[in-house]
Design an enzyme around this catalytic site. Structure first.
Site, mmCIF file in Angstrom:
data_model
loop_
_atom_site.group_PDB
_atom_site.id
_atom_site.type_symbol
_atom_site.label_atom_id
_atom_site.label_comp_id
_atom_site.label_asym_id
_atom_site.label_seq_id
_atom_site.Cartn_x
_atom_site.Cartn_y
_atom_site.Cartn_z
ATOM 1 N N ASN A 54 33.543 33.310 29.752
ATOM 2 C CA ASN A 54 33.458 34.444 30.436
ATOM 3 C C ASN A 54 32.905 35.678 29.665
ATOM 4 O O ASN A 54 31.933 36.331 30.042
ATOM 5 C CB ASN A 54 34.718 34.846 31.248
ATOM 6 C CG ASN A 54 34.803 34.176 32.439
ATOM 7 O OD1 ASN A 54 34.145 34.358 33.511
ATOM 8 N ND2 ASN A 54 35.944 33.320 32.645
ATOM 9 N N ASN A 67 39.534 42.488 35.591
ATOM 10 C CA ASN A 67 40.036 40.985 35.078
ATOM 11 C C ASN A 67 39.270 40.075 36.124
ATOM 12 O O ASN A 67 38.911 40.345 37.192
ATOM 13 C CB ASN A 67 41.691 40.973 35.337
ATOM 14 C CG ASN A 67 42.209 39.649 34.915
ATOM 15 O OD1 ASN A 67 41.850 38.901 33.860
ATOM 16 N ND2 ASN A 67 42.758 38.973 35.701
ATOM 17 N N HIS A 81 40.114 36.441 37.704
ATOM 18 C CA HIS A 81 41.479 35.480 37.668
ATOM 19 C C HIS A 81 40.484 34.079 38.420
ATOM 20 O O HIS A 81 39.942 34.355 39.428
ATOM 21 C CB HIS A 81 42.315 36.306 38.758
ATOM 22 C CG HIS A 81 43.421 35.191 39.093
ATOM 23 N ND1 HIS A 81 44.366 34.839 38.239
ATOM 24 C CD2 HIS A 81 43.722 34.376 40.430
ATOM 25 C CE1 HIS A 81 45.167 33.886 38.850
ATOM 26 N NE2 HIS A 81 44.919 33.821 39.994
ATOM 27 N N VAL A 118 51.100 41.410 38.220
ATOM 28 C CA VAL A 118 50.263 40.478 37.917
ATOM 29 C C VAL A 118 49.259 39.957 38.916
ATOM 30 O O VAL A 118 49.486 39.694 39.749
ATOM 31 C CB VAL A 118 51.443 39.166 37.574
ATOM 32 C CG1 VAL A 118 50.724 37.870 37.308
ATOM 33 C CG2 VAL A 118 52.569 39.560 36.644
ATOM 34 N N GLU A 122 33.085 31.839 38.188
ATOM 35 C CA GLU A 122 33.364 33.130 37.571
ATOM 36 C C GLU A 122 32.190 33.584 36.449
ATOM 37 O O GLU A 122 31.886 34.717 36.709
ATOM 38 C CB GLU A 122 34.567 32.674 36.386
ATOM 39 C CG GLU A 122 35.862 32.175 37.183
ATOM 40 C CD GLU A 122 36.942 31.786 36.276
ATOM 41 O OE1 GLU A 122 36.949 32.578 35.106
ATOM 42 O OE2 GLU A 122 37.591 30.874 36.214
HETATM 43 C C1 GAR Z 1 39.078 31.492 33.217
HETATM 44 O O1 GAR Z 1 39.151 30.504 33.959
HETATM 45 C C2 GAR Z 1 39.925 32.732 33.421
HETATM 46 O O2 GAR Z 1 39.554 32.915 34.805
HETATM 47 C C3 GAR Z 1 41.051 32.543 33.214
HETATM 48 O O3 GAR Z 1 41.100 31.829 31.904
HETATM 49 C C4 GAR Z 1 40.215 31.206 31.934
HETATM 50 C C5 GAR Z 1 39.314 31.719 30.484
HETATM 51 O O4 GAR Z 1 38.239 30.729 30.303
HETATM 52 N N1 GAR Z 1 42.075 33.668 33.182
HETATM 53 C C6 GAR Z 1 43.321 33.657 33.710
HETATM 54 O O5 GAR Z 1 43.850 32.734 33.810
HETATM 55 C C7 GAR Z 1 44.033 35.017 33.310
HETATM 56 N N2 GAR Z 1 45.354 34.886 33.967
HETATM 57 P P1 GAR Z 1 36.900 31.475 29.120
HETATM 58 O O6 GAR Z 1 37.838 31.842 28.002
HETATM 59 O O7 GAR Z 1 36.235 30.232 28.786
HETATM 60 O O8 GAR Z 1 36.264 32.901 29.458
#
Ligand code: GAR
Length: 221
Positions: free
Chosen positions: A14, A114, A116, A151, A181
């Site tokens: 991301n 954020n 999610h 949260v 995302e």
């Molecule tokens: C993503 O899927 C993001 O939405 C999630 O972690 C992943 C990170 O991927 N975030 C959460 O679960 C936050 N609670 P990335 O490091 O490849 O961006």
């Protein structure tokens, strides 16, 4: 052009989507600082490759308010306008959220966003994709939201929906969501950068956005 601070604990795809959107000028912003709490996080390597300042700030064993005060100091020193959590796997304390609350010119928008991997308010917290599969939901997706002290409870900026397919496991569903995302987060950040977002109560207004369709909450740029 606004300055972004990105907090990431993991691989940083991301973060990469935000870096790419800034480089392509589709978002009127620049990534001013990337901070990770995890040594060896892919996000740090991505920042380095993009020539963006980055810092490892290990969180293990550091009391939360103390740690968050260090984050605030670093982000302020980098003159960050908006903090983007991108796979940042720690809760933020009031020390942090008060420092990046709404400011003059943000039209009620807090300055922390954020992404999610779930359709909030369903499946907040960790492993949203697995929660969704386990529950047997037919649709999954992702949510960009402002961050408050709960949260994954802050006001929702944008959402995108994907189907849950019969043969899905955690990995295939997570990959389908992740592709959305990467589209959704830069768009939402772009709206903030362009001053198009405002918050009243729980509701976020996106100036000039079309009505929801095809599984995307705000289809028009
Ligand atoms: C993503 O899927 C993001 O939405 C999630 O972690 C992943 C990170 O991927 N975030 C959460 O679960 C936050 N609670 P990335 O490091 O490849 O961006």
């Amino acid at each position: 052009m606004i300055r972004l601070g990105v907090l990431a604990s993991g691989g940083g795809t991301n973060l990469q989507a935000l870096l790419d959107a800034c480089a392509a000028r589709s978002v009127d912003a620049e990534v001013a600082l990337v901070i990770s709490n995890v040594s060896g996080a892919g996000a740090l390597a991505r920042a380095e490759r993009a020539g963006v300042p980055s810092r490892l700030l290990p969180s293990r064993g550091v009391e939360r308010a103390t740690y968050d005060a260090q984050l605030v100091e670093a982000l302020r020193a980098a003159r960050v306008d908006l903090v983007c959590l991108a796979g940042y796997m720690r809760l933020l304390s009031p020390v942090f959220l008060d420092a990046f609350g709404p400011a003059a010119g943000t039209r009620g928008c807090p300055r922390v966003m954020n992404i999610h991997p779930g359709l909030l308010p369903a499946f907040p917290g960790l492993k949203a994709q697995a929660q969704c599969l386990e529950y047997g939901a037919r649709f999954a997706g992702c949510t960009v939201h402002f961050v408050d002290q709960g949260v994954d409870t802050g006001p929702i900026v944008a959402q995108a929906v994907v189907p849950v397919l019969p043969g899905d496991d955690d990995a295939t569903l997570a990959a389908r969501i992740l592709a959305e995302e990467h589209r959704l987060y830069p768009r939402a950040v772009g709206w903030f950068a362009a001053g198009r977002l405002s918050v009243e109560g729980r509701r976020v207004r996106v100036e000039g956005a079309g009505a929801p369709q095809r599984g995307i909450s705000n289809p028009t740029d």
